[in-house]
Design a protein around this motif. Structure first.
Motif, PDB file in Angstrom:
ATOM      1  N   ARG A  17      46.878  -3.371  11.010  1.00 55.56           N
ATOM      2  CA  ARG A  17      45.845  -2.988  11.960  1.00 55.56           C
ATOM      3  C   ARG A  17      44.807  -4.097  12.138  1.00 55.56           C
ATOM      4  NH1 ARG A  17      45.531   1.859  13.624  1.00 55.56           N
ATOM      5  NH2 ARG A  17      47.753   1.369  13.771  1.00 55.56           N
ATOM      6  N   GLU A  18      44.524  -4.827  11.080  1.00 55.55           N
ATOM      7  CA  GLU A  18      43.580  -5.939  11.194  1.00 55.55           C
ATOM      8  C   GLU A  18      44.079  -6.975  12.203  1.00 55.55           C
ATOM      9  OE1 GLU A  18      40.545  -6.540   9.924  1.00 55.55           O
ATOM     10  OE2 GLU A  18      40.556  -4.499   9.124  1.00 55.55           O
ATOM     11  N   ILE A  19      45.365  -7.288  12.139  1.00 57.23           N
ATOM     12  CA  ILE A  19      45.936  -8.273  13.065  1.00 57.23           C
ATOM     13  C   ILE A  19      46.003  -7.698  14.475  1.00 57.23           C
ATOM     14  CG2 ILE A  19      47.983  -9.660  13.599  1.00 57.23           C
ATOM     15  CD1 ILE A  19      48.535  -9.782  10.589  1.00 57.23           C
ATOM     16  N   GLU A  20      46.420  -6.444  14.586  1.00 53.82           N
ATOM     17  CA  GLU A  20      46.467  -5.809  15.904  1.00 53.82           C
ATOM     18  C   GLU A  20      45.086  -5.744  16.543  1.00 53.82           C
ATOM     19  OE1 GLU A  20      50.201  -2.955  14.487  1.00 53.82           O
ATOM     20  OE2 GLU A  20      48.126  -2.231  14.476  1.00 53.82           O
ATOM     21  N   ASP A  21      44.073  -5.444  15.739  1.00 53.07           N
ATOM     22  CA  ASP A  21      42.701  -5.393  16.259  1.00 53.07           C
ATOM     23  C   ASP A  21      42.235  -6.761  16.730  1.00 53.07           C
ATOM     24  OD1 ASP A  21      42.496  -2.703  15.820  1.00 53.07           O
ATOM     25  OD2 ASP A  21      41.306  -2.866  13.991  1.00 53.07           O
ATOM     26  N   ARG A  22      42.618  -7.805  16.008  1.00 52.30           N
ATOM     27  CA  ARG A  22      42.239  -9.154  16.424  1.00 52.30           C
ATOM     28  C   ARG A  22      42.874  -9.486  17.770  1.00 52.30           C
ATOM     29  NH1 ARG A  22      41.720 -14.522  12.795  1.00 52.30           N
ATOM     30  NH2 ARG A  22      40.273 -13.087  11.822  1.00 52.30           N
ATOM     31  N   ALA A  23      44.138  -9.132  17.942  1.00 54.18           N
ATOM     32  CA  ALA A  23      44.805  -9.364  19.219  1.00 54.18           C
ATOM     33  C   ALA A  23      44.162  -8.526  20.328  1.00 54.18           C
ATOM     34  CB  ALA A  23      46.293  -9.030  19.099  1.00 54.18           C
ATOM     35  N   TRP A  24      43.805  -7.291  20.010  1.00 50.44           N
ATOM     36  CA  TRP A  24      43.176  -6.407  20.993  1.00 50.44           C
ATOM     37  C   TRP A  24      41.844  -6.978  21.476  1.00 50.44           C
ATOM     38  CZ3 TRP A  24      43.357  -2.715  24.405  1.00 50.44           C
ATOM     39  CH2 TRP A  24      42.189  -2.007  24.748  1.00 50.44           C
ATOM     40  N   ARG A  25      41.057  -7.520  20.564  1.00 51.76           N
ATOM     41  CA  ARG A  25      39.755  -8.071  20.954  1.00 51.76           C
ATOM     42  C   ARG A  25      39.923  -9.292  21.851  1.00 51.76           C
ATOM     43  NH1 ARG A  25      38.691  -6.835  15.492  1.00 51.76           N
ATOM     44  NH2 ARG A  25      38.984  -9.023  14.884  1.00 51.76           N
ATOM     45  N   SER A  26      40.945 -10.074  21.609  1.00 54.36           N
ATOM     46  CA  SER A  26      41.186 -11.264  22.422  1.00 54.36           C
ATOM     47  C   SER A  26      41.825 -10.916  23.763  1.00 54.36           C
ATOM     48  CB  SER A  26      42.090 -12.249  21.674  1.00 54.36           C
ATOM     49  OG  SER A  26      42.451 -13.332  22.497  1.00 54.36           O
ATOM     50  N   LYS A  27      42.798  -9.998  23.694  1.00 56.47           N
ATOM     51  CA  LYS A  27      43.550  -9.566  24.883  1.00 56.47           C
ATOM     52  C   LYS A  27      44.320 -10.708  25.543  1.00 56.47           C
ATOM     53  CE  LYS A  27      40.631  -5.586  25.960  1.00 56.47           C
ATOM     54  NZ  LYS A  27      39.859  -5.618  24.694  1.00 56.47           N
ATOM     55  N   LYS A  28      44.578 -11.774  24.782  1.00 54.20           N
ATOM     56  CA  LYS A  28      45.354 -12.917  25.271  1.00 54.20           C
ATOM     57  C   LYS A  28      46.295 -13.384  24.176  1.00 54.20           C
ATOM     58  CE  LYS A  28      41.727 -14.686  28.349  1.00 54.20           C
ATOM     59  NZ  LYS A  28      40.863 -15.867  28.666  1.00 54.20           N
ATOM     60  N   GLY A  29      47.355 -14.093  24.576  1.00 60.09           N
ATOM     61  CA  GLY A  29      48.264 -14.663  23.597  1.00 60.09           C
ATOM     62  C   GLY A  29      49.480 -13.783  23.352  1.00 60.09           C
ATOM     63  N   THR A  30      50.177 -14.077  22.250  1.00 57.40           N
ATOM     64  CA  THR A  30      51.428 -13.383  21.923  1.00 57.40           C
ATOM     65  C   THR A  30      51.321 -12.668  20.583  1.00 57.40           C
ATOM     66  OG1 THR A  30      52.758 -14.994  23.152  1.00 57.40           O
ATOM     67  CG2 THR A  30      53.899 -13.690  21.477  1.00 57.40           C
ATOM     68  N   LEU A  31      51.774 -11.430  20.568  1.00 53.89           N
ATOM     69  CA  LEU A  31      51.806 -10.620  19.355  1.00 53.89           C
ATOM     70  C   LEU A  31      53.243 -10.152  19.138  1.00 53.89           C
ATOM     71  CD1 LEU A  31      50.102  -9.040  17.137  1.00 53.89           C
ATOM     72  CD2 LEU A  31      50.221  -7.106  18.717  1.00 53.89           C
ATOM     73  N   ARG A  32      53.775 -10.383  17.952  1.00 60.84           N
ATOM     74  CA  ARG A  32      55.131  -9.935  17.608  1.00 60.84           C
ATOM     75  C   ARG A  32      55.053  -9.068  16.357  1.00 60.84           C
ATOM     76  NH1 ARG A  32      58.819 -12.909  20.628  1.00 60.84           N
ATOM     77  NH2 ARG A  32      57.992 -14.836  21.531  1.00 60.84           N
ATOM     78  N   ALA A  33      55.680  -7.892  16.409  1.00 57.34           N
ATOM     79  CA  ALA A  33      55.617  -6.956  15.291  1.00 57.34           C
ATOM     80  C   ALA A  33      56.981  -6.342  15.029  1.00 57.34           C
ATOM     81  CB  ALA A  33      54.601  -5.852  15.590  1.00 57.34           C
ATOM     82  N   GLY A  34      57.294  -6.162  13.751  1.00 56.39           N
ATOM     83  CA  GLY A  34      58.578  -5.594  13.359  1.00 56.39           C
ATOM     84  C   GLY A  34      58.425  -4.193  12.802  1.00 56.39           C
ATOM     85  N   PHE A  35      59.368  -3.324  13.147  1.00 53.70           N
ATOM     86  CA  PHE A  35      59.378  -1.941  12.671  1.00 53.70           C
ATOM     87  C   PHE A  35      60.760  -1.652  12.098  1.00 53.70           C
ATOM     88  CE2 PHE A  35      56.183  -2.290  15.914  1.00 53.70           C
ATOM     89  CZ  PHE A  35      55.117  -1.546  15.419  1.00 53.70           C
ATOM     90  N   GLN A  36      60.794  -1.209  10.851  1.00 53.73           N
ATOM     91  CA  GLN A  36      62.074  -0.968  10.205  1.00 53.73           C
ATOM     92  C   GLN A  36      62.833   0.203  10.829  1.00 53.73           C
ATOM     93  OE1 GLN A  36      60.063  -0.709   6.289  1.00 53.73           O
ATOM     94  NE2 GLN A  36      61.674  -2.114   5.605  1.00 53.73           N
ATOM     95  N   ARG A  37      62.086   1.183  11.314  1.00 57.79           N
ATOM     96  CA  ARG A  37      62.692   2.381  11.901  1.00 57.79           C
ATOM     97  C   ARG A  37      62.002   2.686  13.224  1.00 57.79           C
ATOM     98  NH1 ARG A  37      60.786   6.192   9.545  1.00 57.79           N
ATOM     99  NH2 ARG A  37      59.291   5.075   8.241  1.00 57.79           N
ATOM    100  N   VAL A  78      53.724  -8.581  11.320  1.00 58.00           N
ATOM    101  CA  VAL A  78      52.888  -8.618  12.517  1.00 58.00           C
ATOM    102  C   VAL A  78      52.341 -10.038  12.588  1.00 58.00           C
ATOM    103  CG1 VAL A  78      50.964  -7.615  13.798  1.00 58.00           C
ATOM    104  CG2 VAL A  78      52.193  -6.222  12.118  1.00 58.00           C
ATOM    105  N   ALA A  79      52.558 -10.714  13.699  1.00 55.57           N
ATOM    106  CA  ALA A  79      52.107 -12.105  13.832  1.00 55.57           C
ATOM    107  C   ALA A  79      51.448 -12.302  15.190  1.00 55.57           C
ATOM    108  CB  ALA A  79      53.277 -13.072  13.664  1.00 55.57           C
ATOM    109  N   TYR A  80      50.287 -12.958  15.178  1.00 53.65           N
ATOM    110  CA  TYR A  80      49.523 -13.170  16.403  1.00 53.65           C
ATOM    111  C   TYR A  80      49.192 -14.648  16.539  1.00 53.65           C
ATOM    112  CZ  TYR A  80      45.582 -13.014  19.674  1.00 53.65           C
ATOM    113  OH  TYR A  80      44.739 -13.237  20.736  1.00 53.65           O
ATOM    114  N   ASP A  81      49.399 -15.200  17.729  1.00 57.17           N
ATOM    115  CA  ASP A  81      49.211 -16.638  17.929  1.00 57.17           C
ATOM    116  C   ASP A  81      47.778 -17.054  18.249  1.00 57.17           C
ATOM    117  OD1 ASP A  81      48.835 -15.915  20.567  1.00 57.17           O
ATOM    118  OD2 ASP A  81      50.410 -17.207  21.384  1.00 57.17           O
ATOM    119  N   GLY A  82      46.872 -16.103  18.256  1.00 57.16           N
ATOM    120  CA  GLY A  82      45.465 -16.436  18.444  1.00 57.16           C
ATOM    121  C   GLY A  82      45.013 -16.583  19.879  1.00 57.16           C
ATOM    122  N   GLY A  83      45.931 -16.465  20.826  1.00 62.67           N
ATOM    123  CA  GLY A  83      45.543 -16.657  22.220  1.00 62.67           C
ATOM    124  C   GLY A  83      45.052 -18.072  22.457  1.00 62.67           C
TER     125      GLY A  83
END
Length: 234
Positions: A111-131, A184-189
């Motif tokens: 959630r910390e990484i997702e929130d950082r991406a949300w605040r920026s609203k730019k760049g690339t976010l990649r996330a993995g889900f096992q199920r 969860v990986a975010y490129d920082g926009g």
């Protein structure tokens, strides 16, 4: 290259802090606890020459820096006073942490990484889900992320169908590493210092072994690997 290789590479970057002639073993124990998340092994040594009470940070056979023990322990114990020597040591440590997490801790870190991406609203976010159920549980979060200018990609192990989420690119992947990994990986926009990533591997009993990092080179490696390895999966 693989996600496991990235984890192994971070784990192998462990450094050693040798504390020479400390006033007590308690000092070594305090330092070991303080630096545990930076992958620093703290050990006690005895100097045959040179001043008493100093510490040497090394990586393999390379000595990175040496600091006065009084300056090193002061911020650990009191968080006040002169920090010049302490800072000289810290500049050789990246902010990569490496630990075992339970599901609750993994969710909080994600959630910390997702929130950082949300605040920026730019760049690339990649996330993995096992199920697929894990993605469904977070569908509202990813619907909000997909509603921005972010380029959002989610990865789920094969055999599951993914309900469409507007603005989110799904990747159904026939891969054991996706089934066994949480990332969860975010490129920082537009802001390189905002790059961050969480990558861990499940190693039984729903515990995940891995790391959280702001190291741009590691973040880039994860993003590049996912973007290349699973580009065709959808």
């Amino acid at each position: 290259m693989s996600l496991r290789a990235v984890i192994d590479g971070v784990e192998s970057r462990e450094k050693t802090l040798t504390v020479f002639d400390p006033p007590s073993s308690a000092v070594v124990d305090e330092l070991a606890e303080y630096f545990a998340s930076q992958r620093v092994t703290v050990r006690e040594g005895s100097a045959t020459v040179g001043p008493e009470g100093f510490a040497v940070l090394s990586e393999g056979d390379d000595v990175l820096t040496a600091v006065d023990l009084a300056s090193l322990t002061m911020p650990v114990r009191h968080d006040v006073g002169e920090r010049t020597a302490f800072s000289a040591l810290l500049e050789h440590l990246d902010r990569t942490t490496f630990a075992s997490y339970d599901v609750g801790q993994m969710l909080a870190a994600s959630r910390e990484i997702e929130d950082r991406a949300w605040r920026s609203k730019k760049g690339t976010l990649r996330a993995g889900f096992q199920r697929v159920e894990a993605l469904e549980a977070q569908s509202e979060v990813y619907r909000r992320l997909g509603g921005t200018e972010l380029d959002v990609h989610v990865y789920v192990a094969s055999g599951d169908s993914i309900a469409e989420i507007d603005g989110v690119t799904p990747h159904i992947v026939d891969s054991a590493e996706i089934a066994n990994s949480w990332f969860v990986a975010y490129d920082g926009g537009d802001v390189a210092s905002d790059k961050c990533a969480l990558l861990a591997e499940e190693r039984g009993d729903r515990r995940f072994y891995g790391f959280w990092t702001y190291d741009s080179s590691i973040v880039d490696a994860i993003l590049d690997y996912l973007g290349t390895q699973y580009a065709a999966a959808s």
